[in-house]
Enzyme design. Structure first.
Site, mmCIF file in Angstrom:
data_model
loop_
_atom_site.group_PDB
_atom_site.id
_atom_site.type_symbol
_atom_site.label_atom_id
_atom_site.label_comp_id
_atom_site.label_asym_id
_atom_site.label_seq_id
_atom_site.Cartn_x
_atom_site.Cartn_y
_atom_site.Cartn_z
ATOM 1 N N ASN A 9 0.736 -1.226 -0.049
ATOM 2 C CA ASN A 9 -0.019 -0.017 0.152
ATOM 3 C C ASN A 9 0.940 1.315 -0.061
ATOM 4 O O ASN A 9 1.361 1.540 1.143
ATOM 5 C CB ASN A 9 -0.868 -0.129 1.290
ATOM 6 C CG ASN A 9 -1.811 1.326 1.285
ATOM 7 O OD1 ASN A 9 -1.870 2.082 0.325
ATOM 8 N ND2 ASN A 9 -2.200 1.748 2.259
ATOM 9 N N TRP A 10 0.863 2.015 -1.026
ATOM 10 C CA TRP A 10 1.898 3.138 -1.050
ATOM 11 C C TRP A 10 1.408 4.170 -0.773
ATOM 12 O O TRP A 10 2.012 5.268 -0.741
ATOM 13 C CB TRP A 10 2.436 3.383 -2.787
ATOM 14 C CG TRP A 10 3.115 2.203 -3.211
ATOM 15 C CD1 TRP A 10 3.934 1.335 -2.350
ATOM 16 C CD2 TRP A 10 3.569 2.038 -4.871
ATOM 17 N NE1 TRP A 10 4.649 0.497 -3.445
ATOM 18 C CE2 TRP A 10 4.581 1.126 -4.658
ATOM 19 C CE3 TRP A 10 3.328 2.800 -5.748
ATOM 20 C CZ2 TRP A 10 5.387 0.802 -6.087
ATOM 21 C CZ3 TRP A 10 4.055 2.628 -7.033
ATOM 22 C CH2 TRP A 10 4.884 1.606 -6.908
ATOM 23 N N LYS A 11 0.094 4.378 -0.341
ATOM 24 C CA LYS A 11 -0.718 5.405 0.210
ATOM 25 C C LYS A 11 -0.530 6.566 -0.363
ATOM 26 O O LYS A 11 -0.425 6.274 -1.922
ATOM 27 C CB LYS A 11 -0.364 5.744 1.602
ATOM 28 C CG LYS A 11 -0.139 4.416 2.597
ATOM 29 C CD LYS A 11 0.139 4.825 3.996
ATOM 30 C CE LYS A 11 0.383 3.691 4.829
ATOM 31 N NZ LYS A 11 0.011 3.730 5.977
ATOM 32 N N HIS A 96 -9.669 0.821 4.629
ATOM 33 C CA HIS A 96 -8.420 0.951 5.056
ATOM 34 C C HIS A 96 -8.482 1.913 6.257
ATOM 35 O O HIS A 96 -9.263 2.967 6.402
ATOM 36 C CB HIS A 96 -7.286 1.640 4.172
ATOM 37 C CG HIS A 96 -5.995 1.739 4.738
ATOM 38 N ND1 HIS A 96 -5.564 2.663 5.664
ATOM 39 C CD2 HIS A 96 -4.983 0.522 4.852
ATOM 40 C CE1 HIS A 96 -4.223 2.345 6.036
ATOM 41 N NE2 HIS A 96 -3.873 1.183 5.275
ATOM 42 N N GLU A 98 -6.830 4.422 7.305
ATOM 43 C CA GLU A 98 -6.808 5.728 7.202
ATOM 44 C C GLU A 98 -8.145 6.526 6.669
ATOM 45 O O GLU A 98 -8.362 7.486 6.798
ATOM 46 C CB GLU A 98 -5.543 6.300 6.406
ATOM 47 C CG GLU A 98 -4.441 5.963 7.095
ATOM 48 C CD GLU A 98 -2.962 5.473 6.410
ATOM 49 O OE1 GLU A 98 -2.968 5.595 5.300
ATOM 50 O OE2 GLU A 98 -2.069 4.774 7.181
ATOM 51 N N GLU A 168 -5.479 -5.226 10.404
ATOM 52 C CA GLU A 168 -4.599 -4.222 10.478
ATOM 53 C C GLU A 168 -4.807 -3.360 11.690
ATOM 54 O O GLU A 168 -5.543 -2.583 11.634
ATOM 55 C CB GLU A 168 -4.250 -3.109 9.399
ATOM 56 C CG GLU A 168 -4.102 -3.728 8.035
ATOM 57 C CD GLU A 168 -3.438 -2.840 7.020
ATOM 58 O OE1 GLU A 168 -2.292 -2.700 6.778
ATOM 59 O OE2 GLU A 168 -4.377 -1.692 6.842
ATOM 60 N N GLY A 174 1.845 2.310 10.679
ATOM 61 C CA GLY A 174 2.956 3.257 10.638
ATOM 62 C C GLY A 174 3.450 3.829 11.939
ATOM 63 O O GLY A 174 4.196 4.692 11.989
ATOM 64 N N SER A 213 3.182 -2.032 10.384
ATOM 65 C CA SER A 213 4.630 -1.875 10.602
ATOM 66 C C SER A 213 5.372 -3.452 10.312
ATOM 67 O O SER A 213 6.356 -3.719 11.254
ATOM 68 C CB SER A 213 5.078 -1.396 12.025
ATOM 69 O OG SER A 213 4.326 -0.152 12.270
ATOM 70 N N GLY A 234 2.602 -0.963 4.212
ATOM 71 C CA GLY A 234 2.786 0.516 3.893
ATOM 72 C C GLY A 234 4.223 1.076 3.716
ATOM 73 O O GLY A 234 4.991 0.710 2.576
ATOM 74 N N GLY A 235 4.778 1.619 4.747
ATOM 75 C CA GLY A 235 6.075 2.259 4.671
ATOM 76 C C GLY A 235 7.166 1.440 3.983
ATOM 77 O O GLY A 235 7.879 1.730 3.130
HETATM 78 C C1 PEP Z 1 -0.902 0.049 5.731
HETATM 79 O O1 PEP Z 1 -0.747 1.362 5.292
HETATM 80 O O2 PEP Z 1 -1.770 -0.675 5.274
HETATM 81 C C2 PEP Z 1 0.219 -0.250 6.698
HETATM 82 C C3 PEP Z 1 0.314 -1.425 7.255
HETATM 83 O O3 PEP Z 1 1.247 0.507 6.632
HETATM 84 P P1 PEP Z 1 2.634 0.413 7.782
HETATM 85 O O4 PEP Z 1 3.114 -0.855 7.116
HETATM 86 O O5 PEP Z 1 3.593 1.344 7.206
HETATM 87 O O6 PEP Z 1 2.520 0.108 8.962
#
Ligand code: PEP
Length: 249
Positions: A9-11, A96, A98, A168, A174, A213, A234-235
């Site tokens: 997930n590049w957000k 998601h 966010e 999640e 994050g 994370s 994500g990150g």
């Molecule tokens: C996400 O955005 O779905 C996510 C899991 O982010 P991160 O890996 O940065 O916690």
């Protein structure tokens, strides 16, 4: 044998030029794999850069991070499921964290979006997870199962069986804090059991991914946990070297 799914997930990162450069670097070090799948969720505006870089790679599919629940209409700034499908998306993230916590998306809206995805032929990855306060109050399974039922409310058992779920925990996204593999497994088992009843016993094959994370360092142990069928990242998915290492877990 698991057939793990690694989803990025590049957000709101990687515009078209950066997305293309990422894909070139990633593909150069990640040859076609038969035993796992990769899903990439770029910004909608970078979708064509990502799909354009993929040829003869059925092991890598692309999705969007959000859709509107209506098929067409006066919704300035939004994308419908059909527009996403036409632009090359095959998957969509529904609910998601966010979307829920920054943009106020409700359980009911996730249900309407999942139904819209079905109408357009997109596969939903239904994202669910509890906040830290909800976990500390002992409400984790109540919250995630309520979110799961709401996202599936307008789907048939057959459609639910064709979807994916991502657990999640909000406090892990994050934040650098990850659920332990044991904690993830407990919640995944509760989700599996709910999926069995929602799908009239066809839920065994629904992939349940863990997200929050995930890194190169913890991917192996999380993926080894019972009922963890993949990782939503994500990150750590923004760096092609790190992402290809995670995809080779
Ligand atoms: C996400 O955005 O779905 C996510 C899991 O982010 P991160 O890996 O940065 O916690």
């Amino acid at each position: 044998m698991k057939h793990p799914i690694f989803a990025a997930n590049w957000k709101m990162n990687q515009g078209p030029a950066d997305a293309l450069a990422f894909m070139r670097q990633f593909l150069a070090q990640y040859p076609r794999q038969q035993d796992r799948s990769v899903l990439i969720f770029p910004s909608a505006l970078s979708l064509s850069a990502v799909t354009g870089a993929l040829s003869d790679r059925p092991d890598i599919q692309v999705g969007v991070q959000n859709i509107h629940w209506a098929d067409t209409g006066a919704y300035t700034g939004e994308n419908s499921a059909a527009i996403a499908r036409g632009a090359g998306a095959r998957y969509v993230l529904i609910g998601h964290s966010e979307r829920r916590h920054v943009f106020g998306e409700t359980d009911e809206e996730t249900g309407k979006k999942a139904a819209a995805a079905e109408r357009a032929g997109l596969t939903s990855m239904i994202c669910i997870g509890e906040t830290l306060a909800q976990r500390e109050a002992g409400d984790t399974s109540t919250v995630v199962l309520r979110q799961l039922r709401a996202a599936c409310a307008l789907l048939t058992a057959h459609q639910i069986a064709g979807s994916l779920v991502a657990y999640e925990p909000v406090w892990a996204i994050g934040s650098g804090k990850t659920a332990t593999p044991e904690d993830a497994s407990i919640v995944h088992a509760a989700i599996r059991s709910e999926l069995r009843s929602l799908t009239e016993e066809r839920g065994e094959g629904v992939p349940i991914l863990y997200g929050g994370s995930v890194s190169k360092g913890n991917a192996v142990s999380l993926l080894a946990a019972p009922d963890v069928d993949g990782l939503l990242v994500g990150g750590a998915s923004l760096d092609p070297d790190g992402w290809s290492a995670i995809c080779r877990t």
